[in-house]
Design a protein around this motif. Structure first.
Motif, PDB file in Angstrom:
ATOM      1  N   LEU A 296       0.820  -1.210   0.000  1.00 30.06           N
ATOM      2  CA  LEU A 296       0.000   0.000   0.000  1.00 30.06           C
ATOM      3  C   LEU A 296       0.859   1.268   0.000  1.00 30.06           C
ATOM      4  O   LEU A 296       0.358   2.364   0.245  1.00 30.06           O
ATOM      5  N   SER A 297       2.143   1.095  -0.265  1.00 32.51           N
ATOM      6  CA  SER A 297       3.040   2.245  -0.218  1.00 32.51           C
ATOM      7  C   SER A 297       2.901   3.096  -1.473  1.00 32.51           C
ATOM      8  O   SER A 297       2.766   2.581  -2.579  1.00 32.51           O
ATOM      9  N   THR A 298       2.922   4.405  -1.285  1.00 32.33           N
ATOM     10  CA  THR A 298       2.939   5.277  -2.456  1.00 32.33           C
ATOM     11  C   THR A 298       4.345   5.841  -2.683  1.00 32.33           C
ATOM     12  O   THR A 298       4.534   6.733  -3.503  1.00 32.33           O
ATOM     13  N   ASP A 299       5.332   5.298  -1.966  1.00 33.27           N
ATOM     14  CA  ASP A 299       6.724   5.715  -2.153  1.00 33.27           C
ATOM     15  C   ASP A 299       7.218   5.180  -3.501  1.00 33.27           C
ATOM     16  O   ASP A 299       7.230   3.972  -3.728  1.00 33.27           O
ATOM     17  N   HIS A 300       7.641   6.089  -4.375  1.00 39.04           N
ATOM     18  CA  HIS A 300       8.041   5.683  -5.723  1.00 39.04           C
ATOM     19  C   HIS A 300       9.122   4.609  -5.700  1.00 39.04           C
ATOM     20  O   HIS A 300       9.189   3.770  -6.602  1.00 39.04           O
ATOM     21  N   LYS A 301       9.937   4.618  -4.637  1.00 38.32           N
ATOM     22  CA  LYS A 301      11.020   3.642  -4.570  1.00 38.32           C
ATOM     23  C   LYS A 301      10.477   2.250  -4.272  1.00 38.32           C
ATOM     24  O   LYS A 301      10.897   1.256  -4.857  1.00 38.32           O
TER      25      LYS A 301
ATOM     26  N   ASP B 127       9.109  12.769  -4.782  1.00 39.86           N
ATOM     27  CA  ASP B 127       8.340  11.658  -5.333  1.00 39.86           C
ATOM     28  C   ASP B 127       7.839  12.094  -6.701  1.00 39.86           C
ATOM     29  O   ASP B 127       8.179  13.168  -7.175  1.00 39.86           O
ATOM     30  N   VAL B 128       7.016  11.246  -7.331  1.00 42.04           N
ATOM     31  CA  VAL B 128       6.431  11.642  -8.611  1.00 42.04           C
ATOM     32  C   VAL B 128       5.261  12.574  -8.336  1.00 42.04           C
ATOM     33  O   VAL B 128       4.881  12.802  -7.188  1.00 42.04           O
TER      34      VAL B 128
ATOM     35  N   ARG C 196      -0.280   8.255  -5.626  1.00 43.63           N
ATOM     36  CA  ARG C 196      -1.326   7.238  -5.500  1.00 43.63           C
ATOM     37  C   ARG C 196      -1.661   6.642  -6.858  1.00 43.63           C
ATOM     38  O   ARG C 196      -1.918   5.440  -6.984  1.00 43.63           O
ATOM     39  N   LEU C 197      -1.634   7.486  -7.889  1.00 46.51           N
ATOM     40  CA  LEU C 197      -1.852   6.990  -9.250  1.00 46.51           C
ATOM     41  C   LEU C 197      -0.759   6.000  -9.613  1.00 46.51           C
ATOM     42  O   LEU C 197      -0.987   5.015 -10.327  1.00 46.51           O
ATOM     43  N   ASN C 198       0.438   6.268  -9.101  1.00 45.71           N
ATOM     44  CA  ASN C 198       1.583   5.405  -9.352  1.00 45.71           C
ATOM     45  C   ASN C 198       1.321   4.005  -8.794  1.00 45.71           C
ATOM     46  O   ASN C 198       1.528   3.002  -9.471  1.00 45.71           O
TER      47      ASN C 198
ATOM     48  N   PRO D  30      18.517   5.138  -0.229  1.00 51.98           N
ATOM     49  CA  PRO D  30      17.948   6.471   0.000  1.00 51.98           C
ATOM     50  C   PRO D  30      16.946   6.462   1.162  1.00 51.98           C
ATOM     51  O   PRO D  30      16.318   5.449   1.451  1.00 51.98           O
ATOM     52  N   ILE D  31      16.817   7.620   1.809  1.00 46.66           N
ATOM     53  CA  ILE D  31      15.792   7.740   2.849  1.00 46.66           C
ATOM     54  C   ILE D  31      14.430   7.897   2.180  1.00 46.66           C
ATOM     55  O   ILE D  31      14.348   8.127   0.974  1.00 46.66           O
ATOM     56  N   HIS D  32      13.392   7.819   2.981  1.00 44.49           N
ATOM     57  CA  HIS D  32      12.026   7.865   2.464  1.00 44.49           C
ATOM     58  C   HIS D  32      11.781   9.082   1.576  1.00 44.49           C
ATOM     59  O   HIS D  32      11.185   8.973   0.492  1.00 44.49           O
TER      60      HIS D  32
END
Lengths: 551, 200
Positions: free
Chosen positions: A31-36, A114-115, A119-121, A521-523
């Protein structure tokens, strides 16, 4: 995700891997929205399907080692080559670099957190998984996997009893994953660049991802509609394309290829971006012809959208159509050639460190050149009439898509691995894997050029005895290639668990922003958003010491 | 290249040879330069790099010369192709029917066969249609290929210039036995051909 990776960077901050957000454990990734994290989710999914595609290829080549039946019947073979194409194209090569490395690194490369639409990602990833599952379902359900080829030409695709509808829906859903990613990246590049990063201060991989993203947005809807129309044709017998109902089968081909040709530029442009990143680093000097490479990316995307009917030279188009599409096909080769020359020139007077990423990049230049030059051959009308639908074509596209994009992906893995995971892999093993891959690849595909010219058609389950020597070499090549893949992936996966832990921010001596952030990388990527003042790949050190610059 | 047996061989194989020579030249050039640079400028041998940013004249040269070369290749290909479209008026017509998974040939006198017989050195025009799905009529030795569709006609022509027998293959995937849809074209002397044609 239970990979045991070094948790803390040198100054005690938590990496993106150990970051605890709203959700814990596996949910914290799903459920992460983190691009990484999304990039890693894509990595796992894409490599899984790559493995399936390779396995199918292995069995196809095993069947073809000798004329006649070897291990399967024709129906199975026809379904296998269809699946091989659908999986490799829609689940591996098209998403490939943008979904894995674009997601992980695009924001970092431009100095963003982030991008534009995180969420779309995440939603794009779920669309990918949904589409992939539909494709898997098409294999398992009664009716059997589609046997039309990944091109789904009508009328055959509306006559066969196999699970064509599911395969079409799978591709339709996957298309949206691609469109939304494209939308996300275009917006990100326009709106989220760090202060001071003008367009001509962007790294070249960003230019590539940007050009690619436009093609993703503009071309993919066409295949979406087209596949839907085939569904409608198959279910309701409308008669758009089916000649038995008054439809036009050539119209279908135009609609199919108007996307599927630009799609190959979606495949190659990001890989070219990776090459443009890696050469300056391992030559420790500025890239030659930055603006020319940047503009070439745009030119490739633009011209690449105008040449689609070169896939239809035997279909019976007008002389005018044949003339124009052949001419444009020759022109589209030029920007790619410009890139190859600029990359080679970047090695000139460099200080070259031959590492696995550089090996894959050098192989890319060689293999992509062969693929591109044979592409030019196919743009020549009189030649294409003879080699169309032969194994010559199969060799050509594997050289560009696998030798090009595939090796580009392998280069990207070996380049960005330490940054992504805070671990280092075994360099000697990586280099050994490379040689297996390079030799196996050429043995597998080069004979196909020769037998294609001699008249060996493609999508053939069985063949005339005179072609056997070529098929034998090709199959043995596939075994060597697969050994290389196993060594390469085993080496990287081992490194994830047992590789030397590293917090080194810049192991290779790169100058783009990802080499300034923590490893891993950090968050939020950056402790403070950078202010960009330099062009990328400046390598000012060279100038300081030599006290002169050759212009 | 291998020996061909039609009037198209000269332009097709000629275009191919020219394109191969130019391609091999550039491939070898790039590969050799890459390898030379990697060895000569290896970090141990050349520890300090030089920042050569760009050279507009070089860019122009390596844009213009390849453009000219590909335009020559295009032209060579176009004239070879144009020949394939210019069907001679006096061609002998054979109707070709494709179906899953065989070819049928019908001559002007009504004779129907599953192998193609033609006289040497005489233009032959093929009028082709399919009974079911897409196929493609391909004679590798003649360098001709044309997709064959249901409910419409497609045309091709050739002039065989060597007596002998050559493969006809289907070159558009058409289902289960696509790879078994072979036939043969037999090129006979005019005399032998006329003799054969009479046997209805």
């Amino acid at each position: 995700m239970s990979v045991d990776v070094a948790a803390l960077s040198t100054n005690g901050h938590t990496s993106y891997i150990d970051f605890q957000g709203k959700h814990k454990g596996v949910l914290g990734w799903l459920l992460s929205t983190d691009h990484k994290r999304i990039g890693i989710l894509y990595l796992i999914a894409i490599l899984t399907f790559f493995a399936v595609g390779v396995t199918i290829g292995f069995f196809m080549r095993l069947e073809l080692i000798a004329p006649g039946k070897t291990i399967m019947n024709p129906q199975t073979y026809n379904s296998l080559f269809t699946l091989h194409g659908v999986i490799m194209i829609f689940l591996f090569v098209i998403p490939g670099i943008p979904a894995i490395f674009g997601n992980f690194f695009l924001p970092i490369l431009i100095g963003a957190k982030d991008v534009a639409f995180p969420r779309l990602n995440l939603f794009s990833w779920y669309l990918y998984i949904f589409g992939a599952l539909l494709a898997v379902l098409s294999i398992l359900l009664p009716g059997g996997p589609a046997d039309t080829g990944w091109t789904f030409y009508i009328p055959y695709s509306v006559r066969t009893g196999t699970n064509v509808l599911l395969a079409l829906f799978a591709a339709f859903v996957l298309g949206f994953s691609s469109i939304l990613t494209g939308l996300n990246f275009v917006t990100t590049v326009h709106r989220l660049r760090a202060p001071g990063m003008g367009w001509f201060k962007m790294p070249l991989s960003v230019w590539s991802l940007y050009a690619t993203a436009w093609v993703q947005i503009l071309a993919t809807p066409i295949i979406g509609i087209t596949l839907l129309l085939v569904v409608i044709e198959r279910v309701f017998g409308v008669g758009l394309f089916d000649p038995a109902l008054g439809g036009d089968p050539v119209l279908y081909q135009h609609l199919f290829w108007i996307y599927s040709h630009p799609a190959v530029y979606i495949m190659i442009l990001p890989a070219m971006g990776v090459v443009s990143e890696i050469i300056p680093v391992f030559a420790q000097r500025t890239i030659f012809g930055y603006k020319f490479i940047a503009y070439s990316s745009i030119a490739i995307a633009l011209f690449g959208s105008l040449v689609w009917a070169h896939h239809m030279f035997t279909a019976g188009m007008s002389n005018t159509g044949q003339f124009i599409f052949s001419l444009l096909t020759m022109i589209v080769a030029i920007p790619s050639a410009i890139k190859v020359f600029n990359w080679t020139a970047t090695l000139y007077k460099g200080s070259i460190w031959v590492t696995p990423p550089l090996l894959y990049v050098l192989a890319f230049i060689f293999l992509f050149s062969i693929g591109g030059l044979t592409g030019i051959m196919q743009g020549v009308l009189s030649i294409d009439i003879h080699v169309h639908d032969t194994s010559f074509i199969v060799a050509h596209f594997h050289y560009v898509m696998f030798g090009g994009t595939g090796f580009g992906i392998f280069a990207a893995f070996h380049y960005w691995f330490p940054k992504m995971f805070g671990r280092m892999y075994n360099i000697k093993t990586a280099k050994a894997a490379f040689w297996f891959l390079f030799i196996g690849f050429n043995l597998l595909y080069f004979p196909m050029f020769i037998m294609g010219w001699l008249g060996m058609p493609r999508r053939y389950y069985d063949y005339l005895p005179e072609y056997q020597p070529f098929h034998l070499i090709s199959t043995v090549g596939s075994w060597i290639l697969i050994v290389g893949l196993i060594i390469m992936f085993a080496n990287l996966i081992y490194a994830l668990k047992k590789g030397k832990v590293t917090a080194e921010k810049n192991p290779w001596g790169g100058e783009t922003l990802e080499w300034k952030v923590d490893t891993p990388p950090i968050h939020e990527n950056f402790h403070t958003i950078p202010i960009v003042t330099e062009r990328p790949y400046e390598y000012k050190n060279n100038d300081l010491i030599l006290n002169q610059e050759v212009k | 290249m291998f020996d061909g047996a039609s009037n198209f061989i000269e332009k097709v194989d000629g275009a191919f040879l020219f394109t191969i020579i130019v391609s091999v030249f550039f491939l070898v050039l790039i590969t050799v330069l890459m390898l030379v640079f990697v060895f000569k400028y290896n970090r141990k041998r050349h520890p300090k790099a030089v920042n050569v940013h760009s050279n507009v004249w070089l860019e122009v040269t390596w844009t213009v010369i390849p453009t000219i070369l590909v335009l020559i290749m295009f032209w060579y290909g176009w004239i070879g192709y144009a020949e394939m479209r210019a069907i001679p008026e006096n061609s002998m017509q054979v109707e070709v029917t494709a179906q899953m998974w065989k070819w049928t040939f019908k001559y002007e006198n009504g004779l129907q066969t599953d192998t193609l017989y033609v006289p040497v050195n005489k233009p032959v025009k093929l009028k082709m249609t399919s009974r079911d799905v897409n196929h493609a009529f391909y004679i590798p030795a003649f360098r001709i290929k044309k997709d064959v569709y249901p409910a419409r006609d497609r045309f091709a022509w050739f002039q065989a210039d060597k007596i002998g027998s050559y493969d006809i293959a289907c070159a558009e995937y058409c289902g289960l036995n696509h790879s078994y849809m072979y036939s043969k074209i037999h090129v006979l002397s005019e005399q032998d051909f006329n003799g054969w044609l009479q046997k209805k």
